[in-house]
Design a protein around this motif. Sequence first.
Motif, PDB file in Angstrom:
ATOM      1  N   ALA A  99      10.358   9.462  16.649  1.00  0.00           N
ATOM      2  CA  ALA A  99      10.725   9.459  18.071  1.00  0.00           C
ATOM      3  C   ALA A  99       9.752   8.603  18.883  1.00  0.00           C
ATOM      4  CB  ALA A  99      10.756  10.880  18.608  1.00  0.00           C
ATOM      5  N   ALA A 100       8.493   8.650  18.505  1.00  0.00           N
ATOM      6  CA  ALA A 100       7.478   7.872  19.206  1.00  0.00           C
ATOM      7  C   ALA A 100       7.375   6.455  18.669  1.00  0.00           C
ATOM      8  CB  ALA A 100       6.121   8.564  19.093  1.00  0.00           C
ATOM      9  N   LYS A 101       8.096   6.164  17.585  1.00  0.00           N
ATOM     10  CA  LYS A 101       8.058   4.850  16.939  1.00  0.00           C
ATOM     11  C   LYS A 101       6.625   4.470  16.592  1.00  0.00           C
ATOM     12  CE  LYS A 101      12.370   3.494  19.104  1.00  0.00           C
ATOM     13  NZ  LYS A 101      13.085   2.624  20.054  1.00  0.00           N
ATOM     14  N   SER A 102       5.976   5.402  15.910  1.00  0.00           N
ATOM     15  CA  SER A 102       4.595   5.219  15.518  1.00  0.00           C
ATOM     16  C   SER A 102       4.461   5.420  14.005  1.00  0.00           C
ATOM     17  CB  SER A 102       3.727   6.237  16.269  1.00  0.00           C
ATOM     18  OG  SER A 102       2.423   6.265  15.770  1.00  0.00           O
ATOM     19  N   PHE A 103       3.606   4.609  13.387  1.00  0.00           N
ATOM     20  CA  PHE A 103       3.475   4.632  11.929  1.00  0.00           C
ATOM     21  C   PHE A 103       2.027   4.289  11.582  1.00  0.00           C
ATOM     22  CE2 PHE A 103       4.923   4.651   7.707  1.00  0.00           C
ATOM     23  CZ  PHE A 103       4.596   3.485   7.039  1.00  0.00           C
ATOM     24  N   SER A 104       1.147   5.282  11.583  1.00  0.00           N
ATOM     25  CA  SER A 104      -0.272   5.017  11.334  1.00  0.00           C
ATOM     26  C   SER A 104      -0.616   5.253   9.870  1.00  0.00           C
ATOM     27  CB  SER A 104      -1.146   5.893  12.239  1.00  0.00           C
ATOM     28  OG  SER A 104      -0.894   7.260  11.970  1.00  0.00           O
ATOM     29  N   LEU A 105      -1.648   4.549   9.412  1.00  0.00           N
ATOM     30  CA  LEU A 105      -2.118   4.632   8.025  1.00  0.00           C
ATOM     31  C   LEU A 105      -3.490   5.290   7.999  1.00  0.00           C
ATOM     32  CD1 LEU A 105      -1.921   3.769   4.968  1.00  0.00           C
ATOM     33  CD2 LEU A 105      -3.160   1.694   5.653  1.00  0.00           C
ATOM     34  N   LYS A 106      -3.615   6.328   7.185  1.00  0.00           N
ATOM     35  CA  LYS A 106      -4.913   6.985   7.008  1.00  0.00           C
ATOM     36  C   LYS A 106      -5.441   6.674   5.623  1.00  0.00           C
ATOM     37  CE  LYS A 106      -5.614  11.556   6.388  1.00  0.00           C
ATOM     38  NZ  LYS A 106      -5.742  12.999   6.700  1.00  0.00           N
ATOM     39  N   GLN A 127       9.442  13.604   5.668  1.00  0.00           N
ATOM     40  CA  GLN A 127       8.149  13.825   5.022  1.00  0.00           C
ATOM     41  C   GLN A 127       7.342  12.545   5.001  1.00  0.00           C
ATOM     42  OE1 GLN A 127       8.509  15.421   1.081  1.00  0.00           O
ATOM     43  NE2 GLN A 127       6.325  15.888   0.924  1.00  0.00           N
ATOM     44  N   ASN A 128       6.075  12.653   5.360  1.00  0.00           N
ATOM     45  CA  ASN A 128       5.195  11.491   5.368  1.00  0.00           C
ATOM     46  C   ASN A 128       4.862  11.062   3.951  1.00  0.00           C
ATOM     47  OD1 ASN A 128       4.918  11.225   8.194  1.00  0.00           O
ATOM     48  ND2 ASN A 128       3.411  12.883   8.227  1.00  0.00           N
ATOM     49  N   ALA A 129       4.897   9.744   3.707  1.00  0.00           N
ATOM     50  CA  ALA A 129       4.591   9.205   2.383  1.00  0.00           C
ATOM     51  C   ALA A 129       3.089   9.279   2.096  1.00  0.00           C
ATOM     52  CB  ALA A 129       5.058   7.756   2.293  1.00  0.00           C
ATOM     53  N   THR A 130       2.756   9.502   0.847  1.00  0.00           N
ATOM     54  CA  THR A 130       1.351   9.481   0.413  1.00  0.00           C
ATOM     55  C   THR A 130       1.255   8.729  -0.906  1.00  0.00           C
ATOM     56  OG1 THR A 130       1.541  11.553  -0.815  1.00  0.00           O
ATOM     57  CG2 THR A 130       0.886  11.724   1.500  1.00  0.00           C
ATOM     58  N   GLU A 131       0.144   8.020  -1.069  1.00  0.00           N
ATOM     59  CA  GLU A 131      -0.167   7.316  -2.318  1.00  0.00           C
ATOM     60  C   GLU A 131      -1.660   7.448  -2.555  1.00  0.00           C
ATOM     61  OE1 GLU A 131       1.494   5.721  -4.679  1.00  0.00           O
ATOM     62  OE2 GLU A 131       3.495   5.795  -3.784  1.00  0.00           O
ATOM     63  N   VAL A 176       0.836  -1.201   0.000  1.00  0.00           N
ATOM     64  CA  VAL A 176       0.000   0.000   0.000  1.00  0.00           C
ATOM     65  C   VAL A 176       0.867   1.246   0.000  1.00  0.00           C
ATOM     66  CG1 VAL A 176      -1.703   1.337   1.310  1.00  0.00           C
ATOM     67  CG2 VAL A 176      -1.895  -1.163   1.204  1.00  0.00           C
ATOM     68  N   ILE A 177       1.865   1.275   0.909  1.00  0.00           N
ATOM     69  CA  ILE A 177       2.686   2.474   1.052  1.00  0.00           C
ATOM     70  C   ILE A 177       3.987   2.122   1.757  1.00  0.00           C
ATOM     71  CG2 ILE A 177       1.809   3.261   3.292  1.00  0.00           C
ATOM     72  CD1 ILE A 177       1.462   6.071   1.902  1.00  0.00           C
TER      73      ILE A 177
END
Lengths: 113, 121
Positions: B71-78, B57-61, B48-49
């Motif tokens: 830093a927070a070790k977080s990777f959410s998908l919207k 920069q946050n990835a977008t597709e 997906v991404i």
Amino acid sequence: ETGVTQSPTHLIKTRGQQVTLRCSSQSGHNTVSWYQQALGQGPQFIFQYYREEENGRGNFPPRFSGLQFPNYSSELNVNALELDDSALYLCASSPGQGREKLFFGSGTQLSVL
Amino acid sequence: AQTVTQSQPEMSVQEAETVTLSCTYDTSENNYYLFWYKQPPSRQMILVIRQEAYKQQNATENRFSVNFQKAAKSFSLKISDSQLGDTAMYFCAFMKPAVSKSGGSNYKLTFGKGTLLTVNP
């Protein structure tokens, strides 16, 4: 369509038997990886082959072995099958050493009775 | 060892709405990659991404974007404007380079347990 085909799609074996699963990658894909996906879990890395040599292995016993051939096909062999080996086995290929996008097949569903 | 945690076993969303899937990971590495994969009933894993850790920069597709908080070790998908075809299992995955026996590198994916997303009409 990823161009990665796996056979067979489904397989039933009994405990103690041996099984061979096959994967055919796209031409030019020198890297192939195998993953085991148990029911309700994410896939787990079994091992990776690059140009016909194993170059990485996960926490799986030696009875899990593999081969990669010059024609971009590969095999996963499992000896002395155990009930816990029942899972979906996924093959993934890429052109280089895996940093690029991985192309997954649809998997082989193995049931061990 | 790296671990990937997806705390939402199931999520649902109405068609055309927006939904966010959560993922956290644990690593001491600085150079790595993060992925979201989709697995529909056909069982095939579809990328997906993809996000490189060194890129701020946050990835977008298209309709898919991530919120990468290193830093927070977080990777959410919207997922915006959700469609019925988005119904699937979604897996967050982590990849770091590792030195192989041959001296070259190998890259293995570590997956979370997945989130089942259902898009309702």
